[in-house]
Design a protein around this motif. Structure first.
Motif, mmCIF file in Angstrom:
data_model
loop_
_atom_site.group_PDB
_atom_site.id
_atom_site.type_symbol
_atom_site.label_atom_id
_atom_site.label_comp_id
_atom_site.label_asym_id
_atom_site.label_seq_id
_atom_site.Cartn_x
_atom_site.Cartn_y
_atom_site.Cartn_z
ATOM 1 N N LEU A 140 32.496 -40.988 -5.583
ATOM 2 C CA LEU A 140 33.779 -41.252 -6.225
ATOM 3 C C LEU A 140 34.699 -40.035 -6.283
ATOM 4 C CD1 LEU A 140 32.677 -43.606 -9.147
ATOM 5 C CD2 LEU A 140 33.599 -44.204 -6.895
ATOM 6 N N PHE A 141 34.393 -39.022 -5.493
ATOM 7 C CA PHE A 141 35.306 -37.898 -5.348
ATOM 8 C C PHE A 141 35.699 -37.771 -3.883
ATOM 9 C CE2 PHE A 141 33.248 -36.434 -9.340
ATOM 10 C CZ PHE A 141 34.396 -36.333 -10.116
ATOM 11 N N ALA A 142 36.995 -37.697 -3.627
ATOM 12 C CA ALA A 142 37.481 -37.558 -2.257
ATOM 13 C C ALA A 142 37.216 -36.143 -1.758
ATOM 14 C CB ALA A 142 38.972 -37.857 -2.200
ATOM 15 N N PRO A 143 36.976 -35.975 -0.458
ATOM 16 C CA PRO A 143 36.785 -34.631 0.090
ATOM 17 C C PRO A 143 38.005 -33.752 -0.168
ATOM 18 C CG PRO A 143 36.153 -36.309 1.681
ATOM 19 C CD PRO A 143 36.843 -37.028 0.560
ATOM 20 N N ALA A 144 37.776 -32.466 -0.327
ATOM 21 C CA ALA A 144 38.862 -31.527 -0.569
ATOM 22 C C ALA A 144 39.845 -31.532 0.598
ATOM 23 C CB ALA A 144 38.318 -30.122 -0.779
ATOM 24 N N ALA A 145 41.138 -31.468 0.264
ATOM 25 C CA ALA A 145 42.177 -31.474 1.300
ATOM 26 C C ALA A 145 42.248 -30.146 2.039
ATOM 27 C CB ALA A 145 43.526 -31.802 0.677
ATOM 28 N N GLY A 146 41.704 -29.106 1.461
ATOM 29 C CA GLY A 146 41.729 -27.788 2.095
ATOM 30 C C GLY A 146 40.888 -26.813 1.307
ATOM 31 N N LEU A 147 40.843 -25.559 1.759
ATOM 32 C CA LEU A 147 40.004 -24.555 1.126
ATOM 33 C C LEU A 147 40.447 -24.258 -0.296
ATOM 34 C CD1 LEU A 147 37.660 -22.570 1.440
ATOM 35 C CD2 LEU A 147 39.288 -20.885 2.326
ATOM 36 N N TYR A 148 41.779 -24.223 -0.522
ATOM 37 C CA TYR A 148 42.262 -23.925 -1.868
ATOM 38 C C TYR A 148 41.787 -24.992 -2.864
ATOM 39 C CZ TYR A 148 45.326 -22.811 -5.767
ATOM 40 O OH TYR A 148 45.800 -22.482 -7.010
ATOM 41 N N GLU A 149 41.962 -26.269 -2.500
ATOM 42 C CA GLU A 149 41.516 -27.344 -3.389
ATOM 43 C C GLU A 149 40.004 -27.283 -3.584
ATOM 44 O OE1 GLU A 149 41.348 -32.222 -3.619
ATOM 45 O OE2 GLU A 149 42.886 -31.249 -2.388
ATOM 46 N N TYR A 150 39.281 -27.005 -2.520
ATOM 47 C CA TYR A 150 37.825 -26.927 -2.610
ATOM 48 C C TYR A 150 37.373 -25.849 -3.592
ATOM 49 C CZ TYR A 150 32.957 -26.304 -1.167
ATOM 50 O OH TYR A 150 31.594 -26.175 -1.154
ATOM 51 N N LEU A 151 38.090 -24.700 -3.594
ATOM 52 C CA LEU A 151 37.672 -23.567 -4.418
ATOM 53 C C LEU A 151 38.253 -23.594 -5.823
ATOM 54 C CD1 LEU A 151 37.925 -20.666 -1.799
ATOM 55 C CD2 LEU A 151 35.840 -21.769 -2.645
ATOM 56 N N PHE A 152 39.493 -24.071 -5.966
ATOM 57 C CA PHE A 152 40.194 -23.855 -7.227
ATOM 58 C C PHE A 152 40.689 -25.116 -7.930
ATOM 59 C CE2 PHE A 152 41.071 -20.111 -4.484
ATOM 60 C CZ PHE A 152 40.334 -19.173 -5.207
ATOM 61 N N SER A 153 40.728 -26.242 -7.264
ATOM 62 C CA SER A 153 41.301 -27.447 -7.873
ATOM 63 C C SER A 153 40.242 -28.527 -8.010
ATOM 64 C CB SER A 153 42.462 -27.985 -7.022
ATOM 65 O OG SER A 153 43.485 -27.022 -6.908
ATOM 66 N N PRO A 154 40.383 -29.381 -9.027
ATOM 67 C CA PRO A 154 39.440 -30.502 -9.143
ATOM 68 C C PRO A 154 39.624 -31.482 -7.994
ATOM 69 C CG PRO A 154 41.230 -30.732 -10.721
ATOM 70 C CD PRO A 154 41.370 -29.374 -10.110
ATOM 71 N N LEU A 155 38.532 -32.031 -7.514
ATOM 72 C CA LEU A 155 38.617 -33.017 -6.443
ATOM 73 C C LEU A 155 39.260 -34.297 -6.964
ATOM 74 C CD1 LEU A 155 35.083 -32.562 -4.810
ATOM 75 C CD2 LEU A 155 37.271 -31.644 -4.013
ATOM 76 N N ARG A 156 39.931 -35.018 -6.070
ATOM 77 C CA ARG A 156 40.607 -36.253 -6.466
ATOM 78 C C ARG A 156 39.596 -37.350 -6.775
ATOM 79 N NH1 ARG A 156 42.209 -40.806 -3.732
ATOM 80 N NH2 ARG A 156 41.623 -39.906 -1.721
ATOM 81 N N GLN A 157 39.767 -37.975 -7.950
ATOM 82 C CA GLN A 157 38.903 -39.077 -8.351
ATOM 83 C C GLN A 157 39.255 -40.334 -7.570
ATOM 84 O OE1 GLN A 157 36.429 -39.372 -11.411
ATOM 85 N NE2 GLN A 157 35.925 -40.807 -9.766
ATOM 86 N N ILE A 158 38.272 -40.956 -6.947
ATOM 87 C CA ILE A 158 38.476 -42.259 -6.306
ATOM 88 C C ILE A 158 38.316 -43.325 -7.381
ATOM 89 C CG2 ILE A 158 37.574 -43.886 -4.613
ATOM 90 C CD1 ILE A 158 36.713 -41.483 -2.941
ATOM 91 N N SER A 159 39.398 -44.024 -7.683
ATOM 92 C CA SER A 159 39.382 -44.963 -8.812
ATOM 93 C C SER A 159 39.281 -46.416 -8.383
ATOM 94 C CB SER A 159 40.646 -44.782 -9.659
ATOM 95 O OG SER A 159 41.812 -45.058 -8.885
#
Length: 308
Positions: A140-159
């Protein structure tokens, strides 16, 4: 374009393996009692109606909450029954995980809305306690859109999740588990169990055309004061959808009949099964019109008014 017409879930369909109790004591629910001296604002539930009620008049009153609306305001379903009403914003909530065990009879598809957690696990047995005929686990978490999101941002919740072409059985037992890890919140806004039907009856050719759209819509509004200041009054939000389906001319009648049969029935509308178009999946009221575009084909324009 597919339409999932949900079944009505009754108490008899909810099995003993369901981990959300009624009342959900862990979630703060308390059953109504005729002898209790209630204060204003107290919330009590009724296990016969599976609804929550907020008290507006202090004191003792033996009148049933569902029969005395002047005293008791209906504020929504109990935590156990929240996924089975027509609103995605009334969610079953919990911590770590929860499970539903259901025996709804025949169904060939499932749609989920308002999911919060890390995994959704679905298992179908041919009968209660019987042989497993289907199982799947959805991250239920989408893959990170890039390295910044992977390292510093919460992954997008698949709702939103749709499971289709499921094996059927008249005595099927469905188990649904939403898990989020120890101590983490989990939620399910809506679970639709039913029969998935396509606007294209023959399946010869056609489908949803490019140009289909999903439009988020807010019911919040701005309140203006005499001194020029403003306040945003928060309300619920939903998603509307519209698009066009290209189909064989002979399928138009079946498409019109299908939409006419659910004009006043909230349903799941899934515009396409193609990967990457999960946003074209809305629960609400569908309408549309068919156009005889040529001797061999027709176009069906649809519109879905999403529910909160």
């Amino acid at each position: 374009m597919n339409i999932l017409v949900p079944l009505t879930i009754t108490s008899a369909m909810i099995g003993a393996g369901t981990t959300i109790a009624e009342p959900d004591v862990a979630g703060g629910e308390v059953a109504w009692n005729a002898a209790t001296n209630y204060t204003v604002g107290t919330v009590a539930i009724r296990t016969t109606t599976h609804r929550k009620y907020r008290n507006a008049i202090p004191g003792v009153d033996a009148g049933l909450p569902e029969s005395t609306p002047a005293r008791w305001l209906d504020i929504g379903p109990t935590n156990r029954y929240a996924p089975f009403d027509i609103y995605t914003n009334t969610a079953t909530t919990g911590t770590t995980s929860f499970t539903y065990v259901l025996s709804p009879g025949f169904f060939n598809a499932l749609s989920f809305y308002g999911l919060v957690g890390s995994t959704l696990t679905v298992t179908i047995k041919d009968a209660p306690g019987g042989t497993v005929i289907y199982t799947s686990t959805t991250e239920l978490f989408a893959p990170a859109a890039g390295l910044y999101e992977y390292l510093f941002s919460p992954l997008r919740q698949i709702s939103r999740v749709v499971l289709k072409a499921l094996p059927i059985s008249p005595t099927a037992e469905l188990t649904v588990t939403v898990a989020g890890g120890t101590g983490n919140p989990v939620a399910l806004g809506m679970l639709n169990i039913g029969n998935l039907r396509s606007l294209i009856a023959s399946g010869l050719f056609g489908g949803t055309e490019y140009g289909a759209s999903a439009e988020p819509k807010s019911y919040s509004y701005i309140k203006y004061f005499d001194d020029g200041t403003t306040q945003i009054v928060r309300r619920g939000a939903t998603i509307d959808m519209r698009g066009n389906v290209f189909m064989p001319a002979g399928d138009a009648t079946a498409a019109v009949d299908l939409v006419q049969s659910v004009l006043d029935v909230p349903v799941s509308c899934i515009a396409t099964d193609a990967a990457g178009y999960d946003y074209l999946n809305v629960f609400g009221l569908v309408s549309g019109s068919a156009e005889a575009s040529g001797p061999t084909h027709a176009n069906f324009s649809y519109s879905v008014k999403g529910f909160i």
